[in-house]
Design a protein around this motif. Structure first.
Motif, PDB file in Angstrom:
ATOM      1  N   THR A   1     -46.863  42.666  27.279  1.00  0.00           N
ATOM      2  CA  THR A   1     -46.692  43.211  25.929  1.00  0.00           C
ATOM      3  C   THR A   1     -46.764  44.732  25.953  1.00  0.00           C
ATOM      4  O   THR A   1     -45.977  45.417  25.290  1.00  0.00           O
ATOM      5  CB  THR A   1     -47.770  42.653  24.983  1.00  0.00           C
ATOM      6  N   TYR A   2     -47.665  45.258  26.750  1.00  0.00           N
ATOM      7  CA  TYR A   2     -47.832  46.714  26.829  1.00  0.00           C
ATOM      8  C   TYR A   2     -46.670  47.352  27.577  1.00  0.00           C
ATOM      9  O   TYR A   2     -46.276  48.484  27.267  1.00  0.00           O
ATOM     10  CB  TYR A   2     -49.199  47.044  27.442  1.00  0.00           C
ATOM     11  N   GLN A   3     -46.118  46.627  28.532  1.00  0.00           N
ATOM     12  CA  GLN A   3     -44.903  47.114  29.186  1.00  0.00           C
ATOM     13  C   GLN A   3     -43.755  47.211  28.181  1.00  0.00           C
ATOM     14  O   GLN A   3     -43.017  48.198  28.164  1.00  0.00           O
ATOM     15  CB  GLN A   3     -44.513  46.181  30.334  1.00  0.00           C
ATOM     16  N   THR A   4     -43.640  46.198  27.329  1.00  0.00           N
ATOM     17  CA  THR A   4     -42.574  46.170  26.326  1.00  0.00           C
ATOM     18  C   THR A   4     -42.729  47.321  25.335  1.00  0.00           C
ATOM     19  O   THR A   4     -41.765  48.038  25.032  1.00  0.00           O
ATOM     20  CB  THR A   4     -42.592  44.826  25.575  1.00  0.00           C
ATOM     21  N   VAL A   5     -43.952  47.505  24.815  1.00  0.00           N
ATOM     22  CA  VAL A   5     -44.206  48.568  23.841  1.00  0.00           C
ATOM     23  C   VAL A   5     -43.987  49.937  24.481  1.00  0.00           C
ATOM     24  O   VAL A   5     -43.357  50.821  23.885  1.00  0.00           O
ATOM     25  CB  VAL A   5     -45.641  48.458  23.287  1.00  0.00           C
ATOM     26  N   ALA A   6     -44.474  50.113  25.708  1.00  0.00           N
ATOM     27  CA  ALA A   6     -44.336  51.394  26.392  1.00  0.00           C
ATOM     28  C   ALA A   6     -42.875  51.719  26.676  1.00  0.00           C
ATOM     29  O   ALA A   6     -42.420  52.847  26.452  1.00  0.00           O
ATOM     30  CB  ALA A   6     -45.133  51.371  27.692  1.00  0.00           C
ATOM     31  N   ALA A   7     -42.137  50.736  27.157  1.00  0.00           N
ATOM     32  CA  ALA A   7     -40.724  50.960  27.486  1.00  0.00           C
ATOM     33  C   ALA A   7     -39.933  51.346  26.244  1.00  0.00           C
ATOM     34  O   ALA A   7     -39.095  52.255  26.273  1.00  0.00           O
ATOM     35  CB  ALA A   7     -40.130  49.718  28.133  1.00  0.00           C
ATOM     36  N   ALA A   8     -40.204  50.678  25.121  1.00  0.00           N
ATOM     37  CA  ALA A   8     -39.499  50.985  23.878  1.00  0.00           C
ATOM     38  C   ALA A   8     -39.803  52.393  23.392  1.00  0.00           C
ATOM     39  O   ALA A   8     -38.983  53.021  22.719  1.00  0.00           O
ATOM     40  CB  ALA A   8     -39.873  49.970  22.806  1.00  0.00           C
ATOM     41  N   ALA A   9     -40.991  52.892  23.768  1.00  0.00           N
ATOM     42  CA  ALA A   9     -41.406  54.232  23.349  1.00  0.00           C
ATOM     43  C   ALA A   9     -41.025  55.305  24.369  1.00  0.00           C
ATOM     44  O   ALA A   9     -41.344  56.483  24.174  1.00  0.00           O
ATOM     45  CB  ALA A   9     -42.911  54.263  23.121  1.00  0.00           C
ATOM     46  N   GLY A  10     -40.366  54.903  25.452  1.00  0.00           N
ATOM     47  CA  GLY A  10     -39.962  55.861  26.475  1.00  0.00           C
ATOM     48  C   GLY A  10     -41.077  56.279  27.401  1.00  0.00           C
ATOM     49  O   GLY A  10     -40.995  57.325  28.062  1.00  0.00           O
ATOM     50  N   LEU A  11     -42.125  55.452  27.486  1.00  0.00           N
ATOM     51  CA  LEU A  11     -43.251  55.746  28.374  1.00  0.00           C
ATOM     52  C   LEU A  11     -43.100  54.965  29.679  1.00  0.00           C
ATOM     53  O   LEU A  11     -42.268  54.057  29.787  1.00  0.00           O
ATOM     54  CB  LEU A  11     -44.566  55.370  27.694  1.00  0.00           C
ATOM     55  N   ASP A  12     -43.931  55.293  30.648  1.00  0.00           N
ATOM     56  CA  ASP A  12     -43.945  54.590  31.920  1.00  0.00           C
ATOM     57  C   ASP A  12     -44.595  53.223  31.698  1.00  0.00           C
ATOM     58  O   ASP A  12     -45.817  53.112  31.566  1.00  0.00           O
ATOM     59  CB  ASP A  12     -44.735  55.403  32.955  1.00  0.00           C
ATOM     60  N   ALA A  13     -43.782  52.184  31.655  1.00  0.00           N
ATOM     61  CA  ALA A  13     -44.266  50.847  31.316  1.00  0.00           C
ATOM     62  C   ALA A  13     -45.298  50.339  32.312  1.00  0.00           C
ATOM     63  O   ALA A  13     -46.308  49.737  31.927  1.00  0.00           O
ATOM     64  CB  ALA A  13     -43.088  49.876  31.228  1.00  0.00           C
ATOM     65  N   ASP A  14     -45.046  50.565  33.594  1.00  0.00           N
ATOM     66  CA  ASP A  14     -45.974  50.084  34.610  1.00  0.00           C
ATOM     67  C   ASP A  14     -47.305  50.835  34.551  1.00  0.00           C
ATOM     68  O   ASP A  14     -48.366  50.246  34.770  1.00  0.00           O
ATOM     69  CB  ASP A  14     -45.361  50.227  36.004  1.00  0.00           C
ATOM     70  N   ALA A  15     -47.249  52.114  34.224  1.00  0.00           N
ATOM     71  CA  ALA A  15     -48.473  52.903  34.127  1.00  0.00           C
ATOM     72  C   ALA A  15     -49.341  52.417  32.969  1.00  0.00           C
ATOM     73  O   ALA A  15     -50.572  52.309  33.087  1.00  0.00           O
ATOM     74  CB  ALA A  15     -48.147  54.384  33.958  1.00  0.00           C
TER      75      ALA A  15
END
Length: 206
Positions: free
Chosen positions: A128-142
């Protein structure tokens, strides 16, 4: 003056407060906003959602009052009543997003609540945090890594302690803090205009 937003990502009223806080930040970009997780569903309250018989009625009231929508994904997630809302896990996720992009914490926590209440994604799942981060342009894995890191549990507990120190026991609560003065400007629900007026009144007396 700064604002402290004490909320819980699994709290429906906190979800309903998202439009208000978003609009308030748009109106008052000068104000720093600290976001703190309150820990609503922990300990004996960490039980299957079926044990909260008021959920559907409360959600209908929240929608009516605030305009937020509860999505089909969320309805499917809680349909059989077995889903467990774990606020400690959600708070770990909030700290992961907060440390990754502290200047975007209001936006990111809003996205996190939409992931649960609209898409029906569990806030205990690293994906879920990967999804939210990716949508926000952040490093999803981080972000996912920060969520699962050993120190994330300690960070969540620190948030709960901060909320308790502030004397908050209902979510959401929005506090205005200036020097040694802390004033609640919203508890549960308020419009951006109402809060803005209260902040102006406070500023006039400082």
């Amino acid at each position: 003056m700064k604002l402290v937003h004490v909320f819980d990502a699994y709290c429906g009223w906190s979800y309903g407060f998202v439009p208000t806080l978003t609009e308030l930040v748009r109106r008052r970009p000068d104000l720093e906003v600290e976001v703190v997780s309150g820990g609503l569903f922990t300990g004996s309250r960490r039980v299957p959602v079926r044990e909260f018989g008021y959920v559907q009625g409360a959600n209908a009231k929240i929608s009516e009052l605030t305009g937020v929508e509860f999505g089909a994904g969320y309805a499917r997630l809680i349909a059989d009543g077995s889903f467990v809302m774990d606020s400690a896990a959600a708070a770990r996720g909030v700290t992961a997003l907060r440390q990754t992009a502290p200047d975007r914490v209001v936006e990111l926590t809003a996205a996190l609540q939409q992931a649960f209440y609209v898409a029906g994604l569990s806030l205990s799942d690293p994906a879920t945090y990967q999804t939210v981060a990716a949508a926000a342009g952040l490093d999803a894995d981080a972000v996912a890594g920060a969520f699962t890191a050993p120190d994330s549990a300690a960070a969540a507990k620190a948030d709960f302690a901060r909320a308790a120190t502030l004397g908050v026991d209902g979510f959401p609560t929005l506090l205005a803090v200036e020097g040694d003065r802390t004033v609640a400007v919203a508890v549960g629900h308020a419009t951006a205009g109402q809060i803005d007026g209260r902040l102006k009144a406070l500023a006039a007396t400082s």
